[in-house]
Scaffold this motif. Structure first.
Motif, short mmCIF file in Angstrom:
data_model
loop_
_atom_site.label_atom_id
_atom_site.label_comp_id
_atom_site.label_asym_id
_atom_site.label_seq_id
_atom_site.Cartn_x
_atom_site.Cartn_y
_atom_site.Cartn_z
N LYS A 12 -10.48 14.92 13.25
CA LYS A 12 -10.25 13.87 14.25
C LYS A 12 -8.78 13.51 14.38
O LYS A 12 -8.33 13.09 15.45
N LYS A 13 -8.07 13.62 13.28
CA LYS A 13 -6.66 13.20 13.31
C LYS A 13 -5.70 14.37 13.51
O LYS A 13 -4.50 14.26 13.24
N SER A 14 -6.20 15.48 14.01
CA SER A 14 -5.35 16.67 14.09
C SER A 14 -4.14 16.48 15.02
O SER A 14 -3.06 16.99 14.73
N ASP A 15 -4.31 15.71 16.09
CA ASP A 15 -3.16 15.49 16.99
C ASP A 15 -2.04 14.75 16.27
O ASP A 15 -0.86 15.07 16.42
N ARG A 16 -2.44 13.77 15.49
CA ARG A 16 -1.46 12.99 14.73
C ARG A 16 -0.73 13.88 13.71
O ARG A 16 0.48 13.78 13.54
N HIS A 17 -1.52 14.76 13.08
CA HIS A 17 -0.89 15.65 12.09
C HIS A 17 0.14 16.56 12.73
O HIS A 17 1.20 16.82 12.17
N SER A 19 1.80 15.87 15.56
CA SER A 19 2.98 15.12 16.02
C SER A 19 3.88 14.75 14.84
O SER A 19 5.11 14.66 14.99
N ASP A 20 3.30 14.57 13.66
CA ASP A 20 4.12 14.36 12.46
C ASP A 20 5.04 15.57 12.23
O ASP A 20 6.23 15.42 11.98
N LEU A 21 4.44 16.75 12.31
CA LEU A 21 5.23 17.97 12.06
C LEU A 21 6.34 18.10 13.10
O LEU A 21 7.48 18.45 12.77
N VAL A 22 5.99 17.82 14.35
CA VAL A 22 7.00 17.90 15.43
C VAL A 22 8.18 16.99 15.11
O VAL A 22 9.35 17.39 15.23
N GLU A 23 7.86 15.78 14.63
CA GLU A 23 8.92 14.82 14.30
C GLU A 23 9.85 15.37 13.20
O GLU A 23 11.08 15.28 13.30
N TRP A 24 9.24 15.94 12.19
CA TRP A 24 10.03 16.45 11.06
C TRP A 24 10.89 17.64 11.48
O TRP A 24 12.04 17.79 11.07
N LEU A 25 10.31 18.48 12.35
CA LEU A 25 11.02 19.70 12.78
C LEU A 25 12.21 19.40 13.68
O LEU A 25 13.09 20.24 13.86
N LYS A 26 12.23 18.19 14.25
CA LYS A 26 13.37 17.84 15.11
C LYS A 26 14.64 17.61 14.30
O LYS A 26 15.74 17.57 14.85
N PHE A 104 15.47 23.11 17.58
CA PHE A 104 15.10 21.79 17.06
C PHE A 104 14.43 20.92 18.12
O PHE A 104 14.43 19.70 18.03
N GLU A 105 13.87 21.58 19.13
CA GLU A 105 12.99 20.89 20.10
C GLU A 105 11.65 21.61 20.03
O GLU A 105 11.37 22.52 20.81
N PRO A 106 10.81 21.23 19.04
CA PRO A 106 9.54 21.94 18.81
C PRO A 106 8.71 22.03 20.10
O PRO A 106 8.56 21.04 20.81
N THR A 107 8.23 23.24 20.38
CA THR A 107 7.55 23.52 21.65
C THR A 107 6.27 24.30 21.38
O THR A 107 6.28 25.25 20.59
N VAL A 108 5.19 23.91 22.06
CA VAL A 108 3.91 24.62 21.90
C VAL A 108 3.81 25.70 22.98
O VAL A 108 4.00 25.43 24.16
N ARG A 109 3.54 26.93 22.54
CA ARG A 109 3.26 28.04 23.46
C ARG A 109 2.16 28.90 22.84
O ARG A 109 2.27 29.29 21.68
N ASN A 110 1.12 29.20 23.61
CA ASN A 110 0.04 30.10 23.15
C ASN A 110 -0.52 29.74 21.78
O ASN A 110 -0.74 30.62 20.95
N GLY A 111 -0.76 28.48 21.54
CA GLY A 111 -1.37 28.09 20.26
C GLY A 111 -0.42 28.11 19.08
O GLY A 111 -0.85 27.97 17.93
N ASN A 112 0.87 28.32 19.35
CA ASN A 112 1.87 28.32 18.28
C ASN A 112 2.86 27.18 18.50
O ASN A 112 3.14 26.80 19.63
#
Ligand code: BES
Ligand code: MN
Ligand code: MN
Length: 460
Positions: A12-17, A19-26, A104-112
């Motif tokens: 249920k919390k997968s979106d939050r997980h 977005s956490d990673l995206v924040e760290w990767l920036k 350093f601008e994490p981007t989603v493409r094709n499930g990655n």
């Protein structure tokens, strides 16, 4: 703990997980870049805050270089202690123009998820941070003590951690180090990695005339340092990749037949492998498969070369200097310190006259072997099979994690490497990525692992 409930919450919390990673990767935590010191430290602060908010006793440990983060949950008498190790530092991003989206601008493409550090190692490491934070959020105690050691200098050789390890020994005391900083065998085929190669890196500078010379006026009468460097480098290895330094293979442990038989059963295709890296044919020591060459044989590589005219057009010179960066991958039992002495002897024997040279050893670390049948590996197999739906295969890998053998020696613990990455994740290269599904499966596998390790407690 009701594990199905926890796994449900994780889903249920997968979106939050994510977005956490995206924040760290920036946060551009490139450890080798001295102009990025503040940002590198910010990546340590980010993960420390996350662990602290979840209720772990957390501290930042300063080093001569980038800080480390240590955190722990309460001790559980009779239960094993797991130490999660990983790194928040990342490799440089050059060549920048080859990235399809900025590193350093994490981007989603094709499930990655594409970003520097997505798989190496922020994404993989964060799976364990998330599983522990979510477990604690249920209000239930963990069935074992979990410690975290997250450093910012793995990509530059972990020398500060190595120096400080003896003084950290009691705090880091554990039964098993858990690391996710490697790969699955293939997409959908997870793996436990029970061996890594070691590494020894060097810089060799060759000096000739006191400044560049006209190659017409002087050529033929003065040794060219770039040619001398080429001779020296090519004297170290033959056309098949066999290293020519005297005594180099003396301490190599040969592969056992059982290991070769087991690896032969892995679903490998040399053709697909060659295609995936864009070469027409594979290369290497005769008598070994590609997996054997990459996981269990030592190698020599030139990593960078510099000499003479790099600009446009022709410039007919004898360059005054030439520089090479080269490295060896070692297997367990080969000693990087002895290797340096052997290279020095080799250079003395092979150096042409009329030049001077300096050999500068950079970092070195021995190869690692763990017990693929340990109770921790068995527990991890269960956890991975539950989360991925496929039992892991037992492999070795060719990369190096410099501190792992020090953990084995100084802490006297087992090592468990569960890689969530894929071989085409473009680590250290443009367009690094992490498959988002594997991030979430990694979090689930990690949660199940804590449950499985808890079952190893004395009272159970
Ligand atoms: N995560 C890698 C190590 C790795 C790579 C393990 C592939 C398994 C498979 C790690 O971050 C790394 O890149 N290590 C460096 C160490 C070096 C800079 C001292 C390496 O292997 O080159
Ligand atoms: Mn790594
Ligand atoms: Mn790396």
């Amino acid at each position: 703990m009701n594990l199905p409930d926890l796994l449900d919450t994780l889903a249920k919390k997968s979106d939050r997980h994510l977005s956490d990673l995206v924040e760290w990767l920036k946060i551009p935590s490139i450890s080798s870049d001295t102009s990025r010191r503040t940002e590198t430290a910010a990546a340590a602060d980010w993960v420390a805050a996350k662990l602290q908010q979840a209720g772990l006793a957390t501290e930042l440990i300063p080093t001569h270089g980038h800080p480390m983060v240590f955190a722990e949950t309460p001790a559980v008498p009779g239960a094993p202690v797991a130490l999660v190790y990983g790194h928040y530092d990342v490799q440089p991003v050059e060549p920048i123009d080859q990235w399809q989206s900025p590193p350093f601008e994490p981007t989603v493409r094709n499930g990655n998820l594409y970003a520097r550090g997505a798989t190496d190692d922020k994404g993989q490491l964060l799976t364990h941070v998330q599983s522990v934070c979510e477990w604690l959020a249920t209000g239930q105690p963990l069935p074992l003590q979990i410690k975290f050691l997250i450093e910012g200098e793995e990509e530059v050789g972990s020398e500060n951690l190595e120096r400080m390890l003896p003084e950290l020994r009691d705090r880091l005391a554990c039964d098993c180090v858990v690391i996710s900083d490697s790969s699955q065998y293939a997409d959908g085929q997870p793996a436990i990695t029970y061996g890594l190669r070691g590494i020894a890196t060097y810089e060799l500078e060759v000096n000739g005339p006191s400044q560049d010379l006209h190659s017409g006026s002087f050529g033929g009468a003065v040794m060219n340092p770039a040619i001398a460097l080429c001779h020296l480098l090519s004297s170290m290895v033959d056309r098949e990749g066999r290293i020519q330094i005297e005594g180099f293979y003396d301490d190599v442990i040969e592969l056992s037949q059982a290991e070769r038989d087991a690896w032969a059963k892995l679903p490998q295709s040399d053709e697909a492998f060659a295609k995936s890296v864009g070469v027409s044919e594979l290369f290497g020591e005769k008598g070994f498969t590609s997996d054997e060459r990459r996981w269990a044989r030592p190698t020599f590589d030139i990593n960078g070369l510099q000499s003479g005219h790099q600009g446009e057009g022709v410039k007919t010179i004898i360059p005054a200097t030439a520089l090479a960066k080269f490295s060896f991958r070692l297997v367990a039992n080969q000693d990087p310190v002895q290797l340096t002495a052997a290279i020095e002897r080799h250079l003395q024997q092979h150096a042409p006259t009329g030049i001077r040279y300096t050999l500068k050893p950079d970092h070195g670390a021995p190869g690692m072997l763990a017990n693929p049948q340990s109770k921790f590996a068995v527990a991890a197999s269960q956890a991975i099979e539950s989360a991925f739906g496929v039992a892991p295969v037992m492999i070795r890998e060719g990369g190096s994690i410099p501190i792992v053998t020090r953990f084995q020696d100084v802490l006297g613990c087992d090592c468990l490497l569960m890689g969530w990455g894929l071989s085409d994740d473009n680590t250290h290269s443009p367009n690094e990525k992490f498959k988002i599904q594997d991030y979430h499966r990694g979090i689930a596998a990690s949660a199940i692992l804590w449950d499985e390790l808890g079952k190893l407690s004395e009272s159970k």
